[in-house]
Scaffold this motif. Sequence first.
Motif, PDB file in Angstrom:
ATOM      1  N   LEU A 108       0.808  -1.076   0.036  1.00 18.53           N
ATOM      2  CA  LEU A 108       0.118   0.051  -0.012  1.00 18.53           C
ATOM      3  C   LEU A 108       0.866   1.260   0.059  1.00 18.53           C
ATOM      4  CD1 LEU A 108      -2.754   1.351   0.023  1.00 18.53           C
ATOM      5  CD2 LEU A 108      -2.664   1.245   2.569  1.00 18.53           C
ATOM      6  N   GLU A 109       2.123   1.162   0.531  1.00 13.84           N
ATOM      7  CA  GLU A 109       2.810   2.445   0.911  1.00 13.84           C
ATOM      8  C   GLU A 109       3.208   2.719  -0.401  1.00 13.84           C
ATOM      9  OE1 GLU A 109       6.605   4.136   3.320  1.00 13.84           O
ATOM     10  OE2 GLU A 109       5.520   1.987   4.041  1.00 13.84           O
ATOM     11  N   GLU A 110       3.864   1.725  -1.234  1.00  8.43           N
ATOM     12  CA  GLU A 110       4.268   1.903  -2.425  1.00  8.43           C
ATOM     13  C   GLU A 110       3.383   2.079  -3.737  1.00  8.43           C
ATOM     14  OE1 GLU A 110       6.268  -0.864  -6.438  1.00  8.43           O
ATOM     15  OE2 GLU A 110       5.620  -1.865  -4.499  1.00  8.43           O
ATOM     16  N   LEU A 111       1.924   1.828  -3.444  1.00  9.49           N
ATOM     17  CA  LEU A 111       1.182   2.432  -4.295  1.00  9.49           C
ATOM     18  C   LEU A 111       0.789   3.871  -4.116  1.00  9.49           C
ATOM     19  CD1 LEU A 111      -1.552   2.377  -6.235  1.00  9.49           C
ATOM     20  CD2 LEU A 111      -2.863   1.543  -3.867  1.00  9.49           C
ATOM     21  N   LEU A 112       0.759   4.291  -3.005  1.00 14.36           N
ATOM     22  CA  LEU A 112       0.660   5.856  -2.377  1.00 14.36           C
ATOM     23  C   LEU A 112       1.867   6.713  -2.986  1.00 14.36           C
ATOM     24  CD1 LEU A 112      -0.896   5.315   1.147  1.00 14.36           C
ATOM     25  CD2 LEU A 112      -2.107   6.012  -0.919  1.00 14.36           C
ATOM     26  N   LEU A 113       3.056   5.916  -2.985  1.00 18.12           N
ATOM     27  CA  LEU A 113       4.089   6.843  -3.352  1.00 18.12           C
ATOM     28  C   LEU A 113       4.233   6.944  -4.996  1.00 18.12           C
ATOM     29  CD1 LEU A 113       6.879   7.921  -2.861  1.00 18.12           C
ATOM     30  CD2 LEU A 113       7.921   5.802  -3.186  1.00 18.12           C
ATOM     31  N   ARG A 114       3.616   5.944  -5.542  1.00 19.54           N
ATOM     32  CA  ARG A 114       3.422   5.955  -7.209  1.00 19.54           C
ATOM     33  C   ARG A 114       2.497   6.953  -7.419  1.00 19.54           C
ATOM     34  NH1 ARG A 114       5.102   0.663 -10.381  1.00 19.54           N
ATOM     35  NH2 ARG A 114       6.650  -0.469  -8.967  1.00 19.54           N
ATOM     36  N   VAL A 115       1.308   7.172  -6.916  1.00 16.07           N
ATOM     37  CA  VAL A 115       0.180   7.997  -6.927  1.00 16.07           C
ATOM     38  C   VAL A 115       0.966   9.396  -6.884  1.00 16.07           C
ATOM     39  CG1 VAL A 115      -1.657   9.040  -5.911  1.00 16.07           C
ATOM     40  CG2 VAL A 115      -1.641   6.364  -6.299  1.00 16.07           C
ATOM     41  N   GLN A 116       1.609   9.428  -5.733  1.00 14.62           N
ATOM     42  CA  GLN A 116       2.251  10.960  -5.604  1.00 14.62           C
ATOM     43  C   GLN A 116       3.182  11.457  -6.728  1.00 14.62           C
ATOM     44  OE1 GLN A 116       4.158  11.081  -1.894  1.00 14.62           O
ATOM     45  NE2 GLN A 116       5.198  13.013  -2.080  1.00 14.62           N
ATOM     46  N   ILE A 117       4.102  10.477  -7.130  1.00 14.53           N
ATOM     47  CA  ILE A 117       4.978  10.622  -8.161  1.00 14.53           C
ATOM     48  C   ILE A 117       4.110  11.124  -9.570  1.00 14.53           C
ATOM     49  CG2 ILE A 117       6.627   9.466  -9.794  1.00 14.53           C
ATOM     50  CD1 ILE A 117       7.580   8.028  -7.232  1.00 14.53           C
ATOM     51  N   LEU A 118       3.171  10.170  -9.811  1.00 16.24           N
ATOM     52  CA  LEU A 118       2.411  10.513 -11.126  1.00 16.24           C
ATOM     53  C   LEU A 118       1.402  11.703 -11.004  1.00 16.24           C
ATOM     54  CD1 LEU A 118       1.039   6.933 -11.848  1.00 16.24           C
ATOM     55  CD2 LEU A 118       2.542   8.117 -13.298  1.00 16.24           C
ATOM     56  N   LEU A 119       0.952  12.079  -9.904  1.00 17.56           N
ATOM     57  CA  LEU A 119       0.270  13.404  -9.621  1.00 17.56           C
ATOM     58  C   LEU A 119       1.307  14.487  -9.851  1.00 17.56           C
ATOM     59  CD1 LEU A 119      -2.046  12.527  -6.702  1.00 17.56           C
ATOM     60  CD2 LEU A 119      -2.578  13.117  -9.065  1.00 17.56           C
ATOM     61  N   LYS A 120       2.729  14.375  -9.260  1.00 18.37           N
ATOM     62  CA  LYS A 120       3.503  15.370  -9.558  1.00 18.37           C
ATOM     63  C   LYS A 120       3.751  15.673 -11.145  1.00 18.37           C
ATOM     64  CE  LYS A 120       8.245  17.030  -7.900  1.00 18.37           C
ATOM     65  NZ  LYS A 120       9.367  16.546  -6.778  1.00 18.37           N
ATOM     66  N   ARG A 121       3.969  14.336 -11.838  1.00 17.58           N
ATOM     67  CA  ARG A 121       4.451  14.535 -13.154  1.00 17.58           C
ATOM     68  C   ARG A 121       3.190  15.261 -13.996  1.00 17.58           C
ATOM     69  NH1 ARG A 121       5.363   8.638 -15.635  1.00 17.58           N
ATOM     70  NH2 ARG A 121       6.944   8.694 -14.049  1.00 17.58           N
ATOM     71  N   GLY A 122       2.007  14.592 -13.529  1.00 13.98           N
ATOM     72  CA  GLY A 122       0.864  15.353 -14.133  1.00 13.98           C
ATOM     73  C   GLY A 122       0.830  16.968 -14.204  1.00 13.98           C
ATOM     74  N   ASN A 123       1.165  17.539 -12.742  1.00 17.55           N
ATOM     75  CA  ASN A 123       1.189  19.016 -12.487  1.00 17.55           C
ATOM     76  C   ASN A 123       2.335  19.625 -13.704  1.00 17.55           C
ATOM     77  OD1 ASN A 123      -0.429  19.109 -10.469  1.00 17.55           O
ATOM     78  ND2 ASN A 123       0.978  18.731  -9.048  1.00 17.55           N
ATOM     79  N   LEU A 124       3.438  18.892 -13.625  1.00 16.70           N
ATOM     80  CA  LEU A 124       4.507  19.358 -14.557  1.00 16.70           C
ATOM     81  C   LEU A 124       4.289  19.547 -15.915  1.00 16.70           C
ATOM     82  CD1 LEU A 124       7.663  17.690 -13.036  1.00 16.70           C
ATOM     83  CD2 LEU A 124       7.036  20.251 -12.859  1.00 16.70           C
ATOM     84  N   GLN A 125       3.406  18.438 -16.336  1.00 19.13           N
ATOM     85  CA  GLN A 125       2.900  18.416 -17.863  1.00 19.13           C
ATOM     86  C   GLN A 125       1.769  19.427 -18.020  1.00 19.13           C
ATOM     87  OE1 GLN A 125       1.494  14.440 -18.161  1.00 19.13           O
ATOM     88  NE2 GLN A 125       3.347  13.718 -18.812  1.00 19.13           N
ATOM     89  N   ALA A 126       0.972  19.693 -16.890  1.00 21.07           N
ATOM     90  CA  ALA A 126      -0.043  20.820 -17.030  1.00 21.07           C
ATOM     91  C   ALA A 126       0.586  22.081 -17.196  1.00 21.07           C
ATOM     92  CB  ALA A 126      -0.922  20.681 -15.830  1.00 21.07           C
ATOM     93  N   GLU A 127       1.497  22.345 -16.196  1.00 19.71           N
ATOM     94  CA  GLU A 127       2.169  23.577 -16.326  1.00 19.71           C
ATOM     95  C   GLU A 127       3.067  23.796 -17.520  1.00 19.71           C
ATOM     96  OE1 GLU A 127       3.412  27.141 -14.823  1.00 19.71           O
ATOM     97  OE2 GLU A 127       1.968  25.762 -14.004  1.00 19.71           O
TER      98      GLU A 127
END
Length: 231
Positions: A108-127
Motif C-alpha cells: 500500500l505504501e508503494e501504491l501511495l508513493l507511485r500515486v504521488q509521483i504520477l500526480l507530480k508529473r501530471g502537474n509538470l505537464q499541465a504547467e
Amino acid sequence: MSSKHILLVEDEEHLLKTIQLNLELEGYSVSIANNGIEALKEFRKGEFNLIILDVMLPEMNGFDVCEQIRKENTTVPLLFLTAKGSSSDKIQGLKLGADDYLTKPFNLEELLLRVQILLKRGNLQAESKKQLETYSFGGNSINFITYEIEGINGTTQLSKKEIALLKLLIERKGEVISREEILDSVWGKDAYPSSRTIDNYILAFRKYFEKNQRDPLHFNSIRGVGYKFTE
C-alpha cells in the motif's frame, strides 16, 4: 487537503473500498467504478488528475478502457493496478499509454508513493501545457489560443493546422521531426496529404517569421529527414 481528483476502477469490492479509504486519508478526492463501461462514463463526467485502473474488469477490460481514454485524453496519468503481471501484460499496458504498472498483491505504501509521483508529473505537464498558450522568439509571438501571430509583417491569423504544426515544432525545439511523424501528429492517420504540404507550411512560416527567408534562423528543412525549429 489536496484538490487532486482520482478515478479508481476496481471490481473487487473490498479492495476498492480499502484503496479508496487510503487515498481519501491522503487528502485526495476519489470517484469509483467497478466495471469498464462505468469507468468510461465516470471518466467523461469530469476532470481527473489520475486514473487507477484494473485490467480484469466486467463489461469491458482495462486494456480496452485505457485505449479509449487515450483516444480522448493523452495527458491524464494512468496507473494499471492488476493481478496480470506477466511481461507481455506490462508491455501491452504501457504500449496502450499507461504511465505505470503495479501488480497485485502490492504494498500500500508503494501504491501511495507511485500515486504521488504520477500526480507530480501530471502537474509538470499541465504547467508546460499552460506555458505554451503563448510563445515568443526572435521578436515574434504566437498565441495558440486565438491562432494569432505577431511576425515580421504584423498580425496574422493562422489556420488550425498551421498552429498545430507550429506547436509541435516548438514543443520539440532543437529536434529533427520526420515528415511521417508530422503527418501523423498534425493530420492524423486517416488523412493523406503529401509531404509537399508540409514544405508549403514551412515556407509560409518563413514568410511570417524569418527576416531572411533564403537563410532561415528558425524553421529549417533537414534534407531527406524532416524539419527542425530553433530559436
